[in-house]
Design a protein around this motif. Structure first.
Motif, PDB file in Angstrom:
ATOM      1  N   GLU A 536      22.929  -6.637  -1.159  1.00 11.82           N
ATOM      2  CA  GLU A 536      21.925  -5.713  -1.674  1.00 11.82           C
ATOM      3  C   GLU A 536      21.728  -5.920  -3.178  1.00 11.82           C
ATOM      4  N   GLN A 537      22.831  -6.108  -3.909  1.00 11.15           N
ATOM      5  CA  GLN A 537      22.755  -6.345  -5.350  1.00 11.15           C
ATOM      6  C   GLN A 537      22.019  -7.649  -5.650  1.00 11.15           C
ATOM      7  N   GLU A 538      22.292  -8.672  -4.833  1.00  7.75           N
ATOM      8  CA  GLU A 538      21.613  -9.960  -5.029  1.00  7.75           C
ATOM      9  C   GLU A 538      20.110  -9.824  -4.777  1.00  7.75           C
ATOM     10  N   GLU A 539      19.752  -9.021  -3.767  1.00  5.66           N
ATOM     11  CA  GLU A 539      18.337  -8.779  -3.493  1.00  5.66           C
ATOM     12  C   GLU A 539      17.681  -8.098  -4.685  1.00  5.66           C
ATOM     13  N   LEU A 540      18.340  -7.082  -5.231  1.00  9.43           N
ATOM     14  CA  LEU A 540      17.799  -6.361  -6.377  1.00  9.43           C
ATOM     15  C   LEU A 540      17.668  -7.275  -7.584  1.00  9.43           C
ATOM     16  N   ALA A 541      18.699  -8.140  -7.783  1.00  8.17           N
ATOM     17  CA  ALA A 541      18.655  -9.082  -8.907  1.00  8.17           C
ATOM     18  C   ALA A 541      17.493 -10.063  -8.727  1.00  8.17           C
ATOM     19  N   ALA A 542      17.297 -10.488  -7.473  1.00  8.34           N
ATOM     20  CA  ALA A 542      16.194 -11.410  -7.201  1.00  8.34           C
ATOM     21  C   ALA A 542      14.854 -10.733  -7.451  1.00  8.34           C
ATOM     22  N   LEU A 543      14.757  -9.462  -7.044  1.00  9.38           N
ATOM     23  CA  LEU A 543      13.530  -8.712  -7.289  1.00  9.38           C
ATOM     24  C   LEU A 543      13.266  -8.559  -8.781  1.00  9.38           C
ATOM     25  N   SER A 548      10.401 -10.098 -13.635  1.00  7.51           N
ATOM     26  CA  SER A 548      10.441 -10.650 -14.986  1.00  7.51           C
ATOM     27  C   SER A 548       9.540 -11.873 -15.110  1.00  7.51           C
ATOM     28  N   GLU A 549       9.600 -12.732 -14.088  1.00  9.96           N
ATOM     29  CA  GLU A 549       8.772 -13.940 -14.104  1.00  9.96           C
ATOM     30  C   GLU A 549       7.287 -13.597 -14.040  1.00  9.96           C
ATOM     31  N   LYS A 550       6.979 -12.518 -13.322  1.00 14.68           N
ATOM     32  CA  LYS A 550       5.573 -12.127 -13.193  1.00 14.68           C
ATOM     33  C   LYS A 550       5.012 -11.623 -14.511  1.00 14.68           C
ATOM     34  N   LYS A 551       5.868 -10.992 -15.319  1.00 16.58           N
ATOM     35  CA  LYS A 551       5.422 -10.529 -16.628  1.00 16.58           C
ATOM     36  C   LYS A 551       5.155 -11.711 -17.555  1.00 16.58           C
ATOM     37  N   ALA A 552       5.933 -12.765 -17.404  1.00 10.00           N
ATOM     38  CA  ALA A 552       5.825 -13.912 -18.307  1.00 10.00           C
ATOM     39  C   ALA A 552       4.693 -14.857 -17.921  1.00 10.00           C
ATOM     40  N   THR A 553       4.339 -14.899 -16.642  1.00  9.21           N
ATOM     41  CA  THR A 553       3.286 -15.834 -16.194  1.00  9.21           C
ATOM     42  C   THR A 553       2.240 -15.090 -15.382  1.00  9.21           C
ATOM     43  N   SER A 554       1.016 -15.512 -15.505  1.00 11.83           N
ATOM     44  CA  SER A 554      -0.062 -14.889 -14.721  1.00 11.83           C
ATOM     45  C   SER A 554      -0.091 -15.484 -13.321  1.00 11.83           C
ATOM     46  N   LEU A 555      -0.371 -14.669 -12.328  1.00  9.95           N
ATOM     47  CA  LEU A 555      -0.448 -15.130 -10.948  1.00  9.95           C
ATOM     48  C   LEU A 555      -1.763 -15.855 -10.688  1.00  9.95           C
TER      49      LEU A 555
END
Length: 639
Positions: A536-543, A548-555
């Motif tokens: 569960e923690q790994e899932e949250l970390a992945a989320l 974080s990546e979405k904030k840095a790059t545009s989709l």
């Protein structure tokens, strides 16, 4: 395809019969476990199959081109090479082929070759054939295979010299080298020794996908359940086959015993009835023929032997001399290590009476070091360990199983309790399967399993109210492990232990504390709960990483972004609801506890006992504090 057959194998050491009428078969991709008590002959049979030991009778049939790879117990790899160089040596043949390909490429690149078309055609043909062979043998992936196996076995620095490694690391490296050789039949004797939980999980997955057949001896039930599909049991010099994993084997064995016992008892009743009729009617003229007929029936009957149950098991329990206080240990910002060098720091957790806490983490993270610091064998490098009242500690060191005393078994225990009568000492040793002349053996001559049982006998005699155990199941066979588990489940004191046996942790632990270099994390539950929470923690970390990546790059497209965001929000919502349910469940438990405490305080027998009132009030305040914290957390999540 049948890779190997063992027929009617016999083996004796002097007058002692070890194996009798052994039959075993291995086919392509079979996953077979060999189980039995310590001393049953499992390792002997593996050595015979591997060709390392002779046998007295029977036969072993194997096609000439079938290769066997064998890893004995605690076989360390000895070499003057680095880790990478040693692993590369497995593929010497491929590396020679690679050099030949390079030479042929150099010849093909020579401009003068085009003047001799016949030579050019010959080189091209040779190159094509060699390249196909090189590819089929894995020539383009062997370096990737080496990296994968070394990573799975937790070797990060491939330039380390093998001579500088510990014994456990050398054993892991020997396993890695054997896996890279990929023999048709892989024979592993206790491959899980010296592996931490993370590495065990990797090995399970690797063996599940292995192309050859596997024959394993292991005392790790979790590992056997994950890997094997057949079980051969060695008992009383003989062998019996069961289909399925280890748990299925236990169920089949119990069902077979119940069935055989019912058939035996039914036949015994029939025999008794026939004998009674014959005795009462043989002398009578009117019934003698019927009696003679039944006598013939009895004589022709194939009498069943009484089914043999399990072999004798150890039998013991851990008791306490006095009860400890409710607060057993308080570990605050502790740093542990050797010679001033920290292995792990910022370790904080509390141990309460009745807790059963498993310490987990990768090898070398400081689990054993922490236990030794708690029992004051090592000084803390920072922080503190606070000890509760009326505390008596019993410590089991995994190295205790390597007892080297020249005393007799009887004296090893009796010298520590000289006021106890000999009969009592012999009874205790008998409970740990030391009977008759066994108690007169020298301790140094005992097997690993026998030394472990002796160390447990010494621990039992201490009657401590806090048991600190470092790998208590090492060297124990599967049956002895179960006896130890049952004894610890019934133990009225407190437990703090290190173990790589996931089945053992699941049965014993009420809490799991995970150690890392930077500190400790506590999980309320058994091993399976710990694994679920980690995922569960790994899932949250992945989320969080995705966010974080979405904030840095545009989709690339808003539609894709909305879909991903919706998916993640649903995941987060599920996790929020799951957390709310857990908190609500704990709140209910705490409210019931508080109600019970307050009812106890109204009981005349209780409020007249000053010490009892103080203890109940302390527990009540702790429960209320935890309840208040959980209510705040619930309110935040429920918004």
């Amino acid at each position: 395809m049948i890779l190997l057959q063992v027929n009617q194998l016999q083996k004796s050491y002097g007058a002692d019969l070890i194996l009798s009428n052994i039959k075993l078969e291995l086919q392509s991709r079979d996953r077979v476990a060999l189980v039995g008590r310590n001393g049953a002959g499992k390792s002997t049979l593996l050595k015979i199959i591997a060709g390392n030991l002779s046998y007295d009778g029977g036969e072993i049939i194997k096609p000439k081109d079938v290769t066997i790879g064998y890893l004995a117990q605690n076989t360390g790899l000895e070499s003057n090479l680095s880790i990478w160089e040693e692993m590369l040596s497995v593929f010497d043949e491929l590396r020679v082929m690679e050099q030949s390909l390079r030479k042929l490429e150099e010849q093909m690149a020579d401009p003068g070759i085009f003047n001799d078309s016949e030579k050019y055609e010959r080189i091209m043909h040779e190159y094509d054939q060699l390249q196909v062979q090189f590819k089929e043998l894995g020539g383009y992936q062997f370096e990737a295979d080496i990296r994968s196996v070394l990573h799975g076995l937790n070797f990060r620095d491939h330039s380390l010299m093998i001579s500088s490694l510990s014994g456990g690391q050398k054993t892991r490296l020997a396993l890695g080298k054997l896996l890279l050789k990929k023999p048709d039949i892989l024979i592993l004797d206790e491959p899980t020794n010296h592996l931490d939980i993370e590495t065990l999980s990797w090995l399970e997955q690797y063996l599940q996908g292995y192309d050859g057949a596997i024959l394993i001896v292991s005392h790790d039930r979790y590992f056997l359940d994950k890997v094997v599909t057949q079980v051969y049991e060695l008992s009383r010099n003989r062998i019996q086959r069961f289909t399925g994993n280890y748990s299925a084997y236990l169920e089949q064995k119990a069902a077979n015993y119940d069935r055989d016992m019912k058939l035996y008892e039914k036949q015994q009743q029939e025999i008794a009835a026939l004998q009674d009729f014959i005795q009462r009617n043989i002398a009578r003229a009117t019934t003698t023929k019927r009696a003679q007929s039944r006598r013939k029936k009895l004589e022709k009957m194939e009498i069943m032997d009484r089914p043999l149950g399990d072999e004798k098991s150890a039998h013991f329990s851990f008791e306490i001399e006095k009860q400890s206080g409710n607060d057993v240990l308080s570990i605050n910002s502790l740093a542990v290590g050797y010679n001033g060098e920290k292995v792990s720091e910022n370790i904080s957790f509390r141990v309460f009476r009745g807790d059963s806490i498993a310490l987990v983490g990768p090898n070398g993270i400081g689990k054993s070091t922490l236990l030794k610091t708690i029992i004051k064998k090592l000084e803390p490098l920072a922080g503190e360990v606070l000890y509760g009242t009326n505390l008596s500690i019993g410590y089991y060191d995994q190295e205790q199983a390597n007892l080297t005393s020249n005393k007799r078994v009887l004296n090893e225990l009796w010298d520590e309790y000289p006021l106890r009568p000999e009969k009592e000492i012999r009874t205790v040793l008998g409970n740990f399967l030391f009977s008759g002349d066994d108690v007169l053996k020298n301790v140094s001559s005992l097997s690993g399993g026998e030394k472990a049982r002796l160390a447990l006998a010494k621990l039992m005699m201490e009657k401590a109210n806090l048991l600190i155990l470092d790998e208590p199941t090492n060297h124990l066979d599967l049956d002895s492990k179960e006896v130890l588990e049952n004894a610890l489940i019934d133990y009225p004191g407190t437990l703090l232990f290190v173990s790589h046996d996931r089945y053992f942790i699941n049965r014993i632990a009420t809490k799991v504390v995970e150690l890392s270099r930077e500190g400790s994390t506590e999980f309320l539950g058994d091993y399976d709960y710990y694994v679920d929470k980690k995922l569960e923690q790994e899932e949250l970390a992945a989320l969080a990483q995705v966010a974080s990546e979405k904030k840095a790059t545009s989709l690339e497209s808003s539609e894709k972004a909305n879909y991903q965001q919706d998916k993640e929000m649903k995941k987060l919502e599920r996790q929020r609801k799951r957390k709310l349910e857990e908190i609500e469940l704990r709140i209910e438990e705490l409210e019931e506890q508080i109600q019970e405490f307050e009812q106890l305080l109204c009981d005349p027998e209780v409020f007249q006992n000053h010490e009892k009132v103080i203890e109940i009030n302390q527990n009540n305040e702790k429960a209320k504090a935890e309840l208040e914290q959980l209510m705040e957390e619930w309110a935040e999540l429920a918004e």
